[in-house]
Design a protein around this motif. Structure first.
Motif, PDB file in Angstrom:
ATOM      1  N   LEU A  30     -20.290   0.919 -22.894  1.00  0.00           N
ATOM      2  CA  LEU A  30     -20.573   1.605 -21.951  1.00  0.00           C
ATOM      3  C   LEU A  30     -19.252   2.172 -21.777  1.00  0.00           C
ATOM      4  CD1 LEU A  30     -23.120  -1.025 -20.280  1.00  0.00           C
ATOM      5  CD2 LEU A  30     -23.163   0.425 -20.697  1.00  0.00           C
ATOM      6  N   HIS A  31     -17.820   0.939 -21.420  1.00  0.00           N
ATOM      7  CA  HIS A  31     -16.733   1.654 -21.146  1.00  0.00           C
ATOM      8  C   HIS A  31     -16.610   3.619 -21.715  1.00  0.00           C
ATOM      9  CE1 HIS A  31     -12.426   1.860 -19.650  1.00  0.00           C
ATOM     10  NE2 HIS A  31     -13.115   2.515 -18.749  1.00  0.00           N
ATOM     11  N   ILE A  32     -16.621   3.132 -22.772  1.00  0.00           N
ATOM     12  CA  ILE A  32     -16.430   4.060 -23.495  1.00  0.00           C
ATOM     13  C   ILE A  32     -17.890   5.810 -23.605  1.00  0.00           C
ATOM     14  CG2 ILE A  32     -16.958   5.676 -25.698  1.00  0.00           C
ATOM     15  CD1 ILE A  32     -16.352   2.700 -27.135  1.00  0.00           C
ATOM     16  N   ILE A  33     -18.441   5.325 -23.358  1.00  0.00           N
ATOM     17  CA  ILE A  33     -19.106   6.503 -22.385  1.00  0.00           C
ATOM     18  C   ILE A  33     -19.767   6.990 -21.255  1.00  0.00           C
ATOM     19  CG2 ILE A  33     -21.890   7.384 -22.221  1.00  0.00           C
ATOM     20  CD1 ILE A  33     -22.604   4.364 -23.998  1.00  0.00           C
ATOM     21  N   THR A  34     -18.620   6.470 -20.491  1.00  0.00           N
ATOM     22  CA  THR A  34     -18.508   6.278 -19.010  1.00  0.00           C
ATOM     23  C   THR A  34     -17.297   7.643 -18.347  1.00  0.00           C
ATOM     24  OG1 THR A  34     -17.644   4.487 -18.898  1.00  0.00           O
ATOM     25  CG2 THR A  34     -19.755   4.819 -17.948  1.00  0.00           C
ATOM     26  N   VAL A  35     -16.437   6.936 -19.820  1.00  0.00           N
ATOM     27  CA  VAL A  35     -15.546   8.202 -20.222  1.00  0.00           C
ATOM     28  C   VAL A  35     -15.798   9.634 -20.622  1.00  0.00           C
ATOM     29  CG1 VAL A  35     -13.307   8.298 -21.511  1.00  0.00           C
ATOM     30  CG2 VAL A  35     -13.533   6.462 -20.358  1.00  0.00           C
ATOM     31  N   LEU A  36     -16.804   9.872 -21.641  1.00  0.00           N
ATOM     32  CA  LEU A  36     -17.183  10.495 -22.068  1.00  0.00           C
ATOM     33  C   LEU A  36     -18.226  11.738 -20.890  1.00  0.00           C
ATOM     34  CD1 LEU A  36     -17.804   9.429 -25.729  1.00  0.00           C
ATOM     35  CD2 LEU A  36     -15.763  10.966 -24.785  1.00  0.00           C
ATOM     36  N   PHE A  37     -18.358  10.929 -19.723  1.00  0.00           N
ATOM     37  CA  PHE A  37     -19.062  11.485 -18.934  1.00  0.00           C
ATOM     38  C   PHE A  37     -17.960  13.090 -18.496  1.00  0.00           C
ATOM     39  CE2 PHE A  37     -21.216   7.876 -17.062  1.00  0.00           C
ATOM     40  CZ  PHE A  37     -22.406   8.006 -18.269  1.00  0.00           C
ATOM     41  N   ALA A  38     -17.422  12.820 -18.801  1.00  0.00           N
ATOM     42  CA  ALA A  38     -16.392  13.851 -18.762  1.00  0.00           C
ATOM     43  C   ALA A  38     -15.629  15.352 -19.055  1.00  0.00           C
ATOM     44  CB  ALA A  38     -14.766  13.434 -18.424  1.00  0.00           C
ATOM     45  N   GLY A  39     -16.604  14.521 -20.803  1.00  0.00           N
ATOM     46  CA  GLY A  39     -16.528  15.586 -21.985  1.00  0.00           C
ATOM     47  C   GLY A  39     -16.219  14.994 -22.668  1.00  0.00           C
ATOM     48  N   GLU A  40     -15.928  15.980 -23.979  1.00  0.00           N
ATOM     49  CA  GLU A  40     -15.418  15.477 -25.503  1.00  0.00           C
ATOM     50  C   GLU A  40     -14.279  14.745 -25.314  1.00  0.00           C
ATOM     51  OE1 GLU A  40     -16.081  17.633 -29.307  1.00  0.00           O
ATOM     52  OE2 GLU A  40     -14.030  18.729 -28.333  1.00  0.00           O
ATOM     53  N   GLN A  41     -14.105  14.126 -26.055  1.00  0.00           N
ATOM     54  CA  GLN A  41     -12.680  13.710 -25.923  1.00  0.00           C
ATOM     55  C   GLN A  41     -11.701  12.637 -27.037  1.00  0.00           C
ATOM     56  OE1 GLN A  41     -10.605  12.500 -22.727  1.00  0.00           O
ATOM     57  NE2 GLN A  41     -11.999  13.372 -21.929  1.00  0.00           N
ATOM     58  N   LEU A  46      -9.213   8.951 -25.749  1.00  0.00           N
ATOM     59  CA  LEU A  46     -10.076   7.617 -25.524  1.00  0.00           C
ATOM     60  C   LEU A  46      -9.297   6.360 -25.140  1.00  0.00           C
ATOM     61  CD1 LEU A  46     -13.247   8.489 -27.643  1.00  0.00           C
ATOM     62  CD2 LEU A  46     -12.802   7.850 -25.333  1.00  0.00           C
ATOM     63  N   LEU A  47      -8.367   5.949 -26.319  1.00  0.00           N
ATOM     64  CA  LEU A  47      -7.769   4.343 -26.379  1.00  0.00           C
ATOM     65  C   LEU A  47      -6.792   4.047 -25.324  1.00  0.00           C
ATOM     66  CD1 LEU A  47      -6.932   4.871 -29.603  1.00  0.00           C
ATOM     67  CD2 LEU A  47      -7.765   3.197 -28.904  1.00  0.00           C
ATOM     68  N   THR A  48      -6.001   5.844 -24.713  1.00  0.00           N
ATOM     69  CA  THR A  48      -5.728   5.611 -23.078  1.00  0.00           C
ATOM     70  C   THR A  48      -6.520   4.807 -22.138  1.00  0.00           C
ATOM     71  OG1 THR A  48      -5.816   7.653 -22.930  1.00  0.00           O
ATOM     72  CG2 THR A  48      -3.655   7.167 -24.290  1.00  0.00           C
ATOM     73  N   GLN A  49      -7.457   5.605 -22.263  1.00  0.00           N
ATOM     74  CA  GLN A  49      -8.662   4.676 -21.067  1.00  0.00           C
ATOM     75  C   GLN A  49      -9.546   4.047 -21.503  1.00  0.00           C
ATOM     76  OE1 GLN A  49     -10.269   9.043 -19.646  1.00  0.00           O
ATOM     77  NE2 GLN A  49      -9.790   9.866 -21.230  1.00  0.00           N
ATOM     78  N   VAL A  50      -9.179   3.570 -22.421  1.00  0.00           N
ATOM     79  CA  VAL A  50      -9.957   1.994 -22.656  1.00  0.00           C
ATOM     80  C   VAL A  50      -8.752   1.122 -23.227  1.00  0.00           C
ATOM     81  CG1 VAL A  50     -12.660   1.231 -23.677  1.00  0.00           C
ATOM     82  CG2 VAL A  50     -12.430   3.372 -22.855  1.00  0.00           C
ATOM     83  N   ASP A  51      -9.489   0.127 -23.137  1.00  0.00           N
ATOM     84  CA  ASP A  51      -8.718  -1.117 -23.175  1.00  0.00           C
ATOM     85  C   ASP A  51      -8.789  -1.411 -24.291  1.00  0.00           C
ATOM     86  OD1 ASP A  51      -6.254  -2.650 -23.075  1.00  0.00           O
ATOM     87  OD2 ASP A  51      -7.329  -4.268 -21.946  1.00  0.00           O
ATOM     88  N   LEU A  52      -8.914  -1.254 -25.684  1.00  0.00           N
ATOM     89  CA  LEU A  52      -9.099  -1.808 -26.888  1.00  0.00           C
ATOM     90  C   LEU A  52      -7.784  -1.668 -27.646  1.00  0.00           C
ATOM     91  CD1 LEU A  52     -12.526  -0.439 -27.099  1.00  0.00           C
ATOM     92  CD2 LEU A  52     -12.019  -2.851 -26.480  1.00  0.00           C
ATOM     93  N   SER A  53      -8.455  -2.066 -28.908  1.00  0.00           N
ATOM     94  CA  SER A  53      -6.824  -1.799 -29.965  1.00  0.00           C
ATOM     95  C   SER A  53      -7.909  -0.370 -30.697  1.00  0.00           C
ATOM     96  CB  SER A  53      -7.048  -3.373 -31.121  1.00  0.00           C
ATOM     97  OG  SER A  53      -8.701  -3.528 -31.732  1.00  0.00           O
ATOM     98  N   GLN A  54      -7.568  -0.015 -31.719  1.00  0.00           N
ATOM     99  CA  GLN A  54      -7.074   1.546 -32.339  1.00  0.00           C
ATOM    100  C   GLN A  54      -8.931   0.305 -33.390  1.00  0.00           C
ATOM    101  OE1 GLN A  54      -7.416   1.779 -36.209  1.00  0.00           O
ATOM    102  NE2 GLN A  54      -8.259   3.931 -35.468  1.00  0.00           N
ATOM    103  N   PRO A  55      -8.567  -0.706 -34.134  1.00  0.00           N
ATOM    104  CA  PRO A  55      -9.644  -1.005 -34.830  1.00  0.00           C
ATOM    105  C   PRO A  55     -10.623  -1.565 -34.020  1.00  0.00           C
ATOM    106  CG  PRO A  55      -7.704  -2.048 -35.253  1.00  0.00           C
ATOM    107  CD  PRO A  55      -6.954  -1.427 -34.150  1.00  0.00           C
ATOM    108  N   SER A  56     -10.711  -1.821 -33.034  1.00  0.00           N
ATOM    109  CA  SER A  56     -11.745  -2.554 -32.295  1.00  0.00           C
ATOM    110  C   SER A  56     -13.043  -0.576 -31.943  1.00  0.00           C
ATOM    111  CB  SER A  56     -11.387  -3.167 -31.194  1.00  0.00           C
ATOM    112  OG  SER A  56     -12.748  -3.253 -30.321  1.00  0.00           O
ATOM    113  N   MET A  57     -11.400   0.454 -31.116  1.00  0.00           N
ATOM    114  CA  MET A  57     -12.526   1.219 -30.722  1.00  0.00           C
ATOM    115  C   MET A  57     -12.981   2.432 -32.257  1.00  0.00           C
ATOM    116  SD  MET A  57     -12.143   3.666 -28.481  1.00  0.00           S
ATOM    117  CE  MET A  57     -11.436   3.191 -26.964  1.00  0.00           C
TER     118      MET A  57
END
Length: 113
Positions: A30-41, A46-57
């Motif tokens: 849900l967090h990833i989707i809400t970040v992408l409301f602003a447009g392509e990333q 995305l990793l700077t805006q969503v608190d996840l490790s790279q493998p989890s992302m």
């Protein structure tokens, strides 16, 4: 419109809704989707805006991509993601924006589920 006046829902529609809710069932997605409301990333942004490790992302992005919620494109070594399914984004907005910034549901009945 009362409940008696609602049209019947097809089995296909119920299956599709259940699949979508499954894909949207984690706060990270849900967090990833809400970040992408602003447009392509790209993934780095995305990793700077969503608190996840790279493998989890990567796992969450893959689920969203495989389900058709997100689309992606490669540019050099970067992979960019964007919302591909407007209906999924609408469902996300409809649910997420019913919750205030402190995480308290506007409709307290949802806290009891």
């Amino acid at each position: 419109m009362t409940d008696q006046q609602l049209p019947a829902v097809s089995g296909f529609a119920l299956e599709r809704a259940a699949e979508l809710f499954g894909v949207l069932s984690t706060p990270a997605r849900l967090h990833i989707i809400t970040v992408l409301f602003a447009g392509e990333q790209n993934v780095t942004t995305l990793l700077t805006q969503v608190d996840l490790s790279q493998p989890s992302m990567s796992r969450h992005l893959n689920v969203l991509y495989q389900s058709g919620v997100l689309a992606k494109r490669r540019s050099g070594q970067n992979v960019f993601y964007r919302i591909a399914d407007d209906m999924a984004a609408t469902v996300c907005k409809a649910v997420c924006f019913q919750v205030d910034p402190e995480g308290k549901a506007v409709h307290s009945r949802f806290l009891k589920i």
